[in-house]
Design a protein around this motif. Structure first.
Motif, mmCIF file in Angstrom:
data_model
loop_
_atom_site.group_PDB
_atom_site.id
_atom_site.type_symbol
_atom_site.label_atom_id
_atom_site.label_comp_id
_atom_site.label_asym_id
_atom_site.label_seq_id
_atom_site.Cartn_x
_atom_site.Cartn_y
_atom_site.Cartn_z
ATOM 1 N N TYR A 136 0.859 -1.178 0.000
ATOM 2 C CA TYR A 136 0.000 0.000 0.000
ATOM 3 C C TYR A 136 0.897 1.230 0.000
ATOM 4 N N ILE A 137 0.784 2.048 -1.006
ATOM 5 C CA ILE A 137 1.616 3.237 -1.157
ATOM 6 C C ILE A 137 0.693 4.445 -1.210
ATOM 7 N N VAL A 138 0.985 5.441 -0.380
ATOM 8 C CA VAL A 138 0.152 6.638 -0.306
ATOM 9 C C VAL A 138 0.984 7.848 -0.700
ATOM 10 N N GLY A 139 0.431 8.674 -1.569
ATOM 11 C CA GLY A 139 1.081 9.920 -1.968
ATOM 12 C C GLY A 139 0.175 11.098 -1.668
ATOM 13 N N GLU A 140 0.562 12.258 -2.117
ATOM 14 C CA GLU A 140 -0.196 13.476 -1.832
ATOM 15 C C GLU A 140 -1.541 13.526 -2.546
ATOM 16 N N THR A 141 -1.648 12.928 -3.742
ATOM 17 C CA THR A 141 -2.903 13.022 -4.495
ATOM 18 C C THR A 141 -3.495 11.661 -4.838
ATOM 19 N N GLY A 142 -2.913 10.608 -4.280
ATOM 20 C CA GLY A 142 -3.458 9.295 -4.603
ATOM 21 C C GLY A 142 -2.751 8.177 -3.874
ATOM 22 N N SER A 143 -3.138 6.956 -4.231
ATOM 23 C CA SER A 143 -2.544 5.787 -3.601
ATOM 24 C C SER A 143 -2.553 4.611 -4.573
ATOM 25 N N LEU A 144 -1.711 3.644 -4.283
ATOM 26 C CA LEU A 144 -1.659 2.377 -5.016
ATOM 27 C C LEU A 144 -1.809 1.255 -4.006
ATOM 28 N N THR A 145 -2.610 0.273 -4.325
ATOM 29 C CA THR A 145 -2.699 -0.943 -3.532
ATOM 30 C C THR A 145 -2.441 -2.107 -4.471
ATOM 31 N N ILE A 146 -1.505 -2.959 -4.101
ATOM 32 C CA ILE A 146 -1.179 -4.123 -4.923
ATOM 33 C C ILE A 146 -1.476 -5.370 -4.098
ATOM 34 N N GLU A 147 -2.402 -6.175 -4.581
ATOM 35 C CA GLU A 147 -2.734 -7.444 -3.934
ATOM 36 C C GLU A 147 -1.925 -8.556 -4.603
ATOM 37 N N TYR A 148 -1.263 -9.360 -3.814
ATOM 38 C CA TYR A 148 -0.425 -10.464 -4.287
ATOM 39 C C TYR A 148 0.683 -9.990 -5.239
ATOM 40 N N PRO A 149 1.540 -9.082 -4.748
ATOM 41 C CA PRO A 149 2.596 -8.559 -5.612
ATOM 42 C C PRO A 149 3.791 -9.501 -5.788
ATOM 43 N N PHE A 150 3.956 -10.486 -4.917
ATOM 44 C CA PHE A 150 5.166 -11.303 -4.946
ATOM 45 C C PHE A 150 4.931 -12.732 -5.406
ATOM 46 N N TYR A 151 3.891 -13.321 -4.941
ATOM 47 C CA TYR A 151 3.574 -14.713 -5.296
ATOM 48 C C TYR A 151 2.071 -14.861 -5.309
ATOM 49 N N GLN A 152 1.547 -15.408 -6.392
ATOM 50 C CA GLN A 152 0.102 -15.589 -6.494
ATOM 51 C C GLN A 152 -0.259 -17.054 -6.284
ATOM 52 N N PRO A 153 -0.968 -17.362 -5.214
ATOM 53 C CA PRO A 153 -1.520 -18.716 -5.113
ATOM 54 C C PRO A 153 -2.485 -18.946 -6.278
ATOM 55 N N ASP A 154 -2.702 -20.195 -6.635
ATOM 56 C CA ASP A 154 -3.536 -20.519 -7.797
ATOM 57 C C ASP A 154 -4.938 -19.913 -7.722
ATOM 58 N N ASP A 155 -5.463 -19.762 -6.512
ATOM 59 C CA ASP A 155 -6.834 -19.277 -6.375
ATOM 60 C C ASP A 155 -6.916 -17.759 -6.137
ATOM 61 N N CYS A 156 -5.809 -17.030 -6.335
ATOM 62 C CA CYS A 156 -5.795 -15.597 -6.082
ATOM 63 C C CYS A 156 -5.290 -14.847 -7.306
ATOM 64 N N GLN A 157 -5.922 -13.732 -7.598
ATOM 65 C CA GLN A 157 -5.527 -12.936 -8.745
ATOM 66 C C GLN A 157 -4.866 -11.648 -8.270
ATOM 67 N N ALA A 158 -3.714 -11.327 -8.861
ATOM 68 C CA ALA A 158 -3.052 -10.069 -8.535
ATOM 69 C C ALA A 158 -3.918 -8.917 -9.030
ATOM 70 N N GLU A 159 -3.864 -7.836 -8.287
ATOM 71 C CA GLU A 159 -4.720 -6.705 -8.601
ATOM 72 C C GLU A 159 -4.001 -5.419 -8.212
ATOM 73 N N LEU A 160 -4.064 -4.431 -9.071
ATOM 74 C CA LEU A 160 -3.519 -3.114 -8.784
ATOM 75 C C LEU A 160 -4.679 -2.136 -8.732
ATOM 76 N N THR A 161 -4.837 -1.475 -7.603
ATOM 77 C CA THR A 161 -5.875 -0.452 -7.451
ATOM 78 C C THR A 161 -5.193 0.903 -7.377
ATOM 79 N N VAL A 162 -5.578 1.783 -8.292
ATOM 80 C CA VAL A 162 -5.027 3.134 -8.339
ATOM 81 C C VAL A 162 -6.124 4.090 -7.920
ATOM 82 N N ARG A 163 -5.828 4.930 -6.946
ATOM 83 C CA ARG A 163 -6.748 5.991 -6.543
ATOM 84 C C ARG A 163 -6.026 7.310 -6.778
ATOM 85 N N HIS A 164 -6.631 8.166 -7.608
ATOM 86 C CA HIS A 164 -6.020 9.462 -7.915
ATOM 87 C C HIS A 164 -7.121 10.503 -8.026
ATOM 88 N N ASP A 165 -6.989 11.544 -7.239
ATOM 89 C CA ASP A 165 -7.991 12.615 -7.231
ATOM 90 C C ASP A 165 -9.407 12.062 -7.088
#
Length: 131
Positions: free
Chosen positions: A42-71
């Motif tokens: 989870y990375i937070v900046g002045e105008t937004g944030s990034l959340t990365i689910e399963y950034p290093f290893y994905q179990p077979d039943d999990c999907q990596a996801e990038l959520t970008v929040r900006h303004d």
């Protein structure tokens, strides 16, 4: 400032927590090799944030996801399941076989190791250390 919980059976850190102060930039993290198996960055900046689910290893039943929040706008990017470790090995092998620069320079690894050593020193000292 770092703190560690060591595994007495294996002699390695099982939980690591640190606050890092780079002057204008501050960060904190917690990582564990022996806790519930979720992964999240989870990375937070002045105008937004990034959340990365399963950034290093994905179990077979999990999907990596990038959520970008900006303004106040949220965008979700889903990534097909893959083995990131295979991509890392392939990228290194490609660099070696084709005499290319490595994907991540050695200076990056050395800087990371300096921070890791600092966390261990901080835990031992139970105080801030300056690197």
């Amino acid at each position: 400032m770092g703190s560690l919980v060591m595994d007495t059976n294996f002699g390695v850190d099982k939980h690591a927590n640190a606050i890092l102060d780079f002057g204008d930039v501050k960060t904190s993290f917690f990582c564990s090799t022996q806790s519930e198996s979720s992964q999240r960055v989870y990375i937070v900046g002045e105008t937004g944030s990034l959340t990365i689910e399963y950034p290093f290893y994905q179990p077979d039943d999990c999907q990596a996801e990038l959520t970008v929040r900006h303004d106040q706008v949220k965008t979700v990017h889903k990534v097909e399941n893959c083995d990131q470790y295979v991509f890392q090995v392939d990228a290194l092998a490609n660099a070696v076989n084709n005499k290319l620069a490595t994907p991540t320079p050695l200076t990056d690894a050395l800087a990371n190791m300096k921070v890791i050593d600092g966390i261990f020193a901080s835990d031992k000292k139970q105080n801030w250390v300056v690197l």
